[in-house]
Design an enzyme around this catalytic site. Structure first.
Site, PDB file in Angstrom:
ATOM      1  N   ASP A  90      20.228  67.266  30.961  1.00 38.22           N
ATOM      2  CA  ASP A  90      21.243  68.331  31.042  1.00 38.22           C
ATOM      3  C   ASP A  90      22.609  67.724  30.752  1.00 38.22           C
ATOM      4  OD1 ASP A  90      21.965  71.146  31.730  1.00 38.22           O
ATOM      5  OD2 ASP A  90      23.168  70.147  33.249  1.00 38.22           O
ATOM      6  N   SER A  91      23.546  68.597  30.404  1.00 36.58           N
ATOM      7  CA  SER A  91      24.911  68.136  30.149  1.00 36.58           C
ATOM      8  C   SER A  91      25.567  67.624  31.427  1.00 36.58           C
ATOM      9  CB  SER A  91      25.735  69.282  29.582  1.00 36.58           C
ATOM     10  OG  SER A  91      25.750  70.357  30.502  1.00 36.58           O
ATOM     11  N   TYR A 103      29.180  71.121  27.744  1.00 40.07           N
ATOM     12  CA  TYR A 103      28.718  71.286  26.375  1.00 40.07           C
ATOM     13  C   TYR A 103      29.003  72.709  25.861  1.00 40.07           C
ATOM     14  CZ  TYR A 103      25.779  66.998  26.175  1.00 40.07           C
ATOM     15  OH  TYR A 103      25.299  65.705  26.134  1.00 40.07           O
ATOM     16  N   GLY A 104      29.092  73.643  26.823  1.00 37.25           N
ATOM     17  CA  GLY A 104      29.116  75.066  26.464  1.00 37.25           C
ATOM     18  C   GLY A 104      30.263  75.495  25.576  1.00 37.25           C
ATOM     19  N   CYS A 129      18.850  72.478  29.625  1.00 37.02           N
ATOM     20  CA  CYS A 129      20.213  72.935  29.394  1.00 37.02           C
ATOM     21  C   CYS A 129      20.111  73.987  28.298  1.00 37.02           C
ATOM     22  CB  CYS A 129      21.066  71.759  28.937  1.00 37.02           C
ATOM     23  SG  CYS A 129      22.737  72.200  28.421  1.00 37.02           S
ATOM     24  N   ASN A 130      20.571  75.183  28.601  1.00 39.29           N
ATOM     25  CA  ASN A 130      20.464  76.252  27.601  1.00 39.29           C
ATOM     26  C   ASN A 130      21.290  75.958  26.359  1.00 39.29           C
ATOM     27  OD1 ASN A 130      19.021  78.835  28.808  1.00 39.29           O
ATOM     28  ND2 ASN A 130      20.064  77.775  30.462  1.00 39.29           N
ATOM     29  N   THR A 131      22.468  75.388  26.576  1.00 41.29           N
ATOM     30  CA  THR A 131      23.352  75.125  25.442  1.00 41.29           C
ATOM     31  C   THR A 131      22.706  74.110  24.500  1.00 41.29           C
ATOM     32  OG1 THR A 131      25.180  75.507  26.970  1.00 41.29           O
ATOM     33  CG2 THR A 131      25.732  74.571  24.832  1.00 41.29           C
ATOM     34  N   GLU A 160      31.001  72.859  38.553  1.00 40.94           N
ATOM     35  CA  GLU A 160      31.153  71.399  38.439  1.00 40.94           C
ATOM     36  C   GLU A 160      32.219  70.883  39.407  1.00 40.94           C
ATOM     37  OE1 GLU A 160      29.961  68.776  36.122  1.00 40.94           O
ATOM     38  OE2 GLU A 160      28.272  70.099  35.761  1.00 40.94           O
ATOM     39  N   CYS A 181      22.095  79.867  32.147  1.00 36.55           N
ATOM     40  CA  CYS A 181      22.815  78.594  32.209  1.00 36.55           C
ATOM     41  C   CYS A 181      22.382  77.961  33.515  1.00 36.55           C
ATOM     42  CB  CYS A 181      24.319  78.811  32.196  1.00 36.55           C
ATOM     43  SG  CYS A 181      25.240  77.287  32.547  1.00 36.55           S
ATOM     44  N   THR A 182      22.015  76.692  33.429  1.00 41.15           N
ATOM     45  CA  THR A 182      21.405  76.044  34.598  1.00 41.15           C
ATOM     46  C   THR A 182      22.386  75.849  35.752  1.00 41.15           C
ATOM     47  OG1 THR A 182      21.857  73.942  33.505  1.00 41.15           O
ATOM     48  CG2 THR A 182      19.657  74.874  33.250  1.00 41.15           C
TER      49      THR A 182
END
Ligand code: DGL
Length: 280
Positions: free
Chosen positions: A12-13, A44-45, A75-77, A165, A199-200
């Site tokens: 994941d990012s 990343y988004g 990670c969806n992005t 975050e 989105c995670t």
């Protein structure tokens, strides 16, 4: 990690993929896992296709170097912007011997779109995601394949990842942005009865999302869906499953401060973690 270990890689990012890993580990505790959070370069988004692809590829390479045969882009992005290129362009060189068991990279969008239509009675679903995932249109394209009659409405929530975050997800300041995007999504269709957190990071905002979403709406997080899909994948691909070692080991890597990671990760993963620093 022992020498013979061939863990399942989860990327994941940042921290968000830990909400996916948490459910995977619950469902499939016997396997070894290595989690890589690219915290130094998150988010990343908001980044370009090229940047997300470049960063993700670098991390996948590293996970392969760690012995992973199977890597999940949790990670969806990254799934939206990098997965296809990695599968089509890079895997043949990253994983020579594809005629044998080879190596695999999977994302989180496909498993989610395979089941999303089962949750909606009105046929109207809402997708909440990063700007990158929304503009990629990956959800629209994939849902069309499995549920062509479904009406899909997207809303980008660029403030939500920074809120999470920075540990603000349960503070009053987050309410403004959660309400703003839920209202905007529902303005696109009041018939929406299923809202996907694509989105995670967003499961950490679940309490606030529930507060501002209609009481009857189903709010879907992806962790359980991805875990079920992985379990199914391993049954359907015994040649890959046989290559995933089963010592129950967990390894956590971050590209940023391990102190920050260990403090924050507990919230996402649900139990204490001890990470190691990775220099890419
Ligand atoms: N975890 C990422 C996702 O699922 C978003 C976080 C980011 O913007 O880096 O889309």
């Amino acid at each position: 990690m022992t020498l013979s270990s061939q863990p399942i890689g989860v990327f994941d990012s940042g921290y968000g993929g830990l909400t996916i890993l948490r459910e995977i580990v619950k469902k499939l505790p016997q396997y070894d896992y290595v989690y890589l959070g690219d915290n130094a370069r998150t988010p990343y988004g908001t980044r370009s296709f090229e940047t997300v692809y470049h960063y993700t590829l670098e991390c996948v390479r590293h996970l392969f170097d760690q012995g992973c045969r199977l890597v999940i882009l949790a990670c969806n992005t990254a799934s939206a912007k990098a997965l296809r290129n990695i599968q089509q362009l890079d895997l043949p060189t990253l994983a020579p011997g594809l005629d044998g068991p080879g190596r695999r990279v999977l994302g989180v969008i496909r498993p989610t779109t395979e089941v999303i239509g089962q949750y909606s009675k009105t046929g109207n679903v809402g997708i909440l995601a990063t700007r990158g995932t929304v503009t990629s249109e990956s959800y629209m394209v994939e849902i069309e394949k499995f549920f062509p009659k479904l009406s899909v409405f997207q809303e980008a929530c660029p403030m939500w990842v920074p809120l999470v975050e920075n540990g603000e997800y349960d503070h009053p300041g987050a309410d403004y942005f959660v309400k703003q995007h839920i209202d905007r999504l529902l303005a696109k269709s009041p018939e929406i009865d299923t809202i996907l957190l694509a989105c995670t990071h967003y499961p950490l905002l679940l309490d606030k999302i529930r507060q501002y979403a209609p009481a009857h709406a189903t709010i879907l997080s992806q962790g359980g869906i991805v875990a079920d899909s992985l379990a199914d994948y391993l049954i359907r691909h015994p040649e890959i499953e046989a290559q995933c070692s089963q010592y129950g080991q967990r390894t956590f890597l971050t590209t940023d401060s391990t102190d920050d990671f260990d403090r924050q990760a507990t919230v996402f993963y649900g139990e204490p973690v001890q990470s190691a620093h990775l220099v890419l």
